[in-house]
Scaffold this active site. Structure first.
Site, PDB file in Angstrom:
ATOM      1  N   ARG A 147       0.870  -1.176   0.000  1.00 44.28           N
ATOM      2  CA  ARG A 147       0.000   0.000   0.000  1.00 44.28           C
ATOM      3  C   ARG A 147       0.907   1.226   0.000  1.00 44.28           C
ATOM      4  O   ARG A 147       2.124   1.103   0.105  1.00 44.28           O
ATOM      5  CB  ARG A 147      -1.038  -0.009   1.136  1.00 44.28           C
ATOM      6  CG  ARG A 147      -0.681  -0.670   2.426  1.00 44.28           C
ATOM      7  CD  ARG A 147       0.424  -0.004   3.175  1.00 44.28           C
ATOM      8  NE  ARG A 147       0.172   1.424   3.344  1.00 44.28           N
ATOM      9  CZ  ARG A 147       1.094   2.306   3.630  1.00 44.28           C
ATOM     10  NH1 ARG A 147       2.371   1.926   3.787  1.00 44.28           N
ATOM     11  NH2 ARG A 147       0.817   3.573   3.765  1.00 44.28           N
ATOM     12  N   GLY A 148       0.298   2.421  -0.126  1.00 39.96           N
ATOM     13  CA  GLY A 148       1.107   3.632  -0.271  1.00 39.96           C
ATOM     14  C   GLY A 148       1.277   3.885  -1.757  1.00 39.96           C
ATOM     15  O   GLY A 148       1.648   2.979  -2.511  1.00 39.96           O
ATOM     16  N   ARG A 201      -7.048  -0.615  -7.098  1.00 37.68           N
ATOM     17  CA  ARG A 201      -7.411   0.437  -6.127  1.00 37.68           C
ATOM     18  C   ARG A 201      -7.618   1.740  -6.904  1.00 37.68           C
ATOM     19  O   ARG A 201      -6.885   2.004  -7.855  1.00 37.68           O
ATOM     20  CB  ARG A 201      -6.322   0.611  -5.044  1.00 37.68           C
ATOM     21  CG  ARG A 201      -6.354  -0.497  -3.994  1.00 37.68           C
ATOM     22  CD  ARG A 201      -5.471  -0.160  -2.808  1.00 37.68           C
ATOM     23  NE  ARG A 201      -6.130   0.711  -1.848  1.00 37.68           N
ATOM     24  CZ  ARG A 201      -5.497   1.282  -0.816  1.00 37.68           C
ATOM     25  NH1 ARG A 201      -4.211   1.095  -0.637  1.00 37.68           N
ATOM     26  NH2 ARG A 201      -6.157   2.046   0.035  1.00 37.68           N
ATOM     27  N   GLN A 242      -2.170   2.431   9.880  1.00 39.47           N
ATOM     28  CA  GLN A 242      -0.854   2.505   9.215  1.00 39.47           C
ATOM     29  C   GLN A 242       0.151   3.287  10.064  1.00 39.47           C
ATOM     30  O   GLN A 242       1.354   3.029   9.991  1.00 39.47           O
ATOM     31  CB  GLN A 242      -0.992   3.186   7.843  1.00 39.47           C
ATOM     32  CG  GLN A 242      -1.718   2.374   6.786  1.00 39.47           C
ATOM     33  CD  GLN A 242      -3.189   2.707   6.734  1.00 39.47           C
ATOM     34  OE1 GLN A 242      -3.783   3.080   7.741  1.00 39.47           O
ATOM     35  NE2 GLN A 242      -3.806   2.574   5.577  1.00 39.47           N
ATOM     36  N   ASP A 262      -1.820  10.703  -2.106  1.00 41.79           N
ATOM     37  CA  ASP A 262      -2.176   9.691  -3.113  1.00 41.79           C
ATOM     38  C   ASP A 262      -2.492  10.311  -4.459  1.00 41.79           C
ATOM     39  O   ASP A 262      -2.398   9.653  -5.492  1.00 41.79           O
ATOM     40  CB  ASP A 262      -3.373   8.874  -2.638  1.00 41.79           C
ATOM     41  CG  ASP A 262      -2.941   7.972  -1.502  1.00 41.79           C
ATOM     42  OD1 ASP A 262      -2.861   8.466  -0.368  1.00 41.79           O
ATOM     43  OD2 ASP A 262      -2.612   6.801  -1.772  1.00 41.79           O
ATOM     44  N   ASN A 270      -5.305  12.462   0.556  1.00 42.90           N
ATOM     45  CA  ASN A 270      -4.428  11.593   1.358  1.00 42.90           C
ATOM     46  C   ASN A 270      -5.302  10.822   2.339  1.00 42.90           C
ATOM     47  O   ASN A 270      -6.534  10.993   2.376  1.00 42.90           O
ATOM     48  CB  ASN A 270      -3.351  12.419   2.079  1.00 42.90           C
ATOM     49  CG  ASN A 270      -2.276  11.544   2.690  1.00 42.90           C
ATOM     50  OD1 ASN A 270      -1.773  10.622   2.040  1.00 42.90           O
ATOM     51  ND2 ASN A 270      -1.922  11.777   3.947  1.00 42.90           N
ATOM     52  N   LYS A 271      -4.673   9.980   3.104  1.00 47.11           N
ATOM     53  CA  LYS A 271      -5.375   9.100   4.050  1.00 47.11           C
ATOM     54  C   LYS A 271      -6.425   9.843   4.855  1.00 47.11           C
ATOM     55  O   LYS A 271      -6.192  10.965   5.307  1.00 47.11           O
ATOM     56  CB  LYS A 271      -4.320   8.460   4.969  1.00 47.11           C
ATOM     57  CG  LYS A 271      -4.827   7.496   6.016  1.00 47.11           C
ATOM     58  CD  LYS A 271      -5.719   6.412   5.473  1.00 47.11           C
ATOM     59  CE  LYS A 271      -5.126   5.622   4.339  1.00 47.11           C
ATOM     60  NZ  LYS A 271      -6.135   4.821   3.593  1.00 47.11           N
TER      61      LYS A 271
HETATM   62  O1  MRU Z   1      -4.504   3.148   2.101  1.00 50.74           O
HETATM   63  P1  MRU Z   1      -3.022   3.360   1.987  1.00 50.74           P
HETATM   64  O2  MRU Z   1      -2.254   2.795   3.136  1.00 50.74           O
HETATM   65  O3  MRU Z   1      -2.502   2.913   0.641  1.00 50.74           O
HETATM   66  O4  MRU Z   1      -2.859   4.927   2.044  1.00 50.74           O
HETATM   67  C1  MRU Z   1      -1.569   5.479   1.986  1.00 50.74           C
HETATM   68  C2  MRU Z   1      -1.531   6.940   2.178  1.00 50.74           C
HETATM   69  O5  MRU Z   1      -2.542   7.587   2.325  1.00 50.74           O
HETATM   70  C3  MRU Z   1      -0.182   7.583   2.104  1.00 50.74           C
HETATM   71  O6  MRU Z   1      -0.137   8.702   2.929  1.00 50.74           O
HETATM   72  C4  MRU Z   1       0.069   8.030   0.647  1.00 50.74           C
HETATM   73  O7  MRU Z   1      -0.099   6.953  -0.234  1.00 50.74           O
HETATM   74  C5  MRU Z   1       1.419   8.586   0.463  1.00 50.74           C
HETATM   75  S1  MRU Z   1       2.633   7.316   0.507  1.00 50.74           S
HETATM   76  C6  MRU Z   1       4.134   7.972   0.147  1.00 50.74           C
END
Ligand code: MRU
Length: 353
Positions: A53-54, A96, A203, A244, A254-255
């Site tokens: 993920r990320g 995703r 996370q 993202d 972002n998250k």
């Molecule tokens: O759902 P995830 O864990 O994929 O979400 C990740 C994030 O929101 C990160 O902050 C984002 O991808 C930046 S990673 C360098």
């Protein structure tokens, strides 16, 4: 130290014995295990199920998914190779929806394929694998460059709050937001990290805290609802997060929970920085309202793993990302420099420079 060196030592994805291996991030920090992948379908499953993920890490994984499929299909007829590859692009694109790096990497692999029309299928498979390796190496170089730009923004002794995990585990190595912190520490600054736990997938608690503890960078874990209190007490000097997808006007997806942190940072006059490789900026999306936001399963909110705590039958919302308007962003830290107070014009100019 060369730009592509991965000093964190965490190899989120690696090529081994003709397969892609990815750290299973679902079971960290209790267990550290790699899972092997040998097809586009299996990599798509690894992305969908959050093994990886990320945003940048998802992009790297997708590139390897395409290379693996090309290797697998290279002994077939040209026609079945083409059909199989079309399906591989589709299945990965559906894994995703929010992180634009996924689509960016797939486009780059597609362009490489189109540019190599005269190659044999074996040659094409080699070309695509080389491109996947290059995307991975490039990601580390970019993170190190962003890290240097970002480190200059942090004062010696800064207490930096971060949300989710934008570390080595979210990228090919070094990290974006945590890359800024790592680079500042490498530059000799005493930095301490405040990690939001990041409900519901945790996370921050599971991954960011683990990365920082591994490297002995001082880290304090808080639940998400403690950020405002700490800011009001003067205990946060800066916020640095990853992203993202950034829209053409600078709005940042972002998250989930990032928007709340940005509003609080504004209220308390604390700079709010977003570490953002150019591959995460989506110029085709005019503003944040148009960014697709993933909705995830209800059981992530009603409990965690086997433990369910919410009332049976309750209705649940679980948007995995939110959008922070550009006006709340003090700076986008990119590999081409920092865009302070981002606007559509500043972002366009940076791409043209
Ligand atoms: O759902 P995830 O864990 O994929 O979400 C990740 C994030 O929101 C990160 O902050 C984002 O991808 C930046 S990673 C360098």
């Amino acid at each position: 130290m060369t730009k592509s060196q991965n000093v964190s030592g965490i190899e989120t994805l690696r090529w081994k014995d003709s397969c892609l291996e990815m750290i299973d991030q679902r079971i960290l920090p209790a267990s550290f295990e790699y899972i092997k992948y040998d097809s586009a379908e299996s990599v798509a499953d690894g992305i969908r199920s959050m093994v990886v993920r990320g945003a940048p890490a998802i992009g790297c994984a997708a590139a390897y998914g395409i290379a693996l499929e090309a290797i697998k299909l290279s002994s077939e007829s040209k026609d079945s190779f083409n059909k199989g590859m079309e399906k591989a692009f589709e299945v990965l694109a559906e894994s995703r929806p929010t992180a634009v790096n996924l689509f960016w990497a797939l486009k780059r692999m597609q362009e490489k394929m189109s540019a190599s029309k005269n190659a044999s299928l074996n040659q094409l498979a080699d070309i695509l694998l080389t491109e996947a390796h290059e995307i991975l190496a490039e990601d580390i170089r970019i993170n190190r460059t962003m890290g240097e730009f970002g480190a200059a923004l942090l004062a010696d002794g800064a207490r930096v709050l971060t949300h989710c995990n934008a570390g080595a585990l979210a990228t090919a190595g070094h990290g974006t937001a945590l890359g800024v912190i790592r680079s500042a520490v490498e530059a000799g600054k005493k930095i301490s990290v405040i990690a939001d736990e990041t409900r519901p997938f945790l996370q921050g608690a599971r991954l960011t805290a683990w990365e920082m503890v591994q490297e002995k960078i001082p880290v304090t874990l808080i639940t998400d609802n403690m950020a405002g209190h700490l800011m009001s007490k003067g205990e946060v000097d800066a916020v640095v997060v990853g992203t993202d997808r950034v829209a053409a006007n600078g709005d940042v997806a972002n998250k989930i929970g990032t928007y709340m942190v940005a509003v609080l940072a504004k209220r308390h006059n604390i700079p709010f920085y977003v570490a953002c490789p150019l591959s995460t900026i989506d110029l085709s999306i005019p503003n944040g309202g148009d960014i697709p936001i993933e909705e995830r399963p209800a059981n992530e909110v009603t409990g965690f793993r086997e433990c369910q705590w919410a009332a049976e039958g309750v209705s649940v919302r679980n948007p995995a990302f939110d959008v922070t308007p550009a006006e709340l962003v003090s700076g986008l830290i990119t590999e081409k420099g920092v865009i302070e107070m981002p606007t559509r014009e500043k972002i366009t100019t940076l791409f043209l420079s």
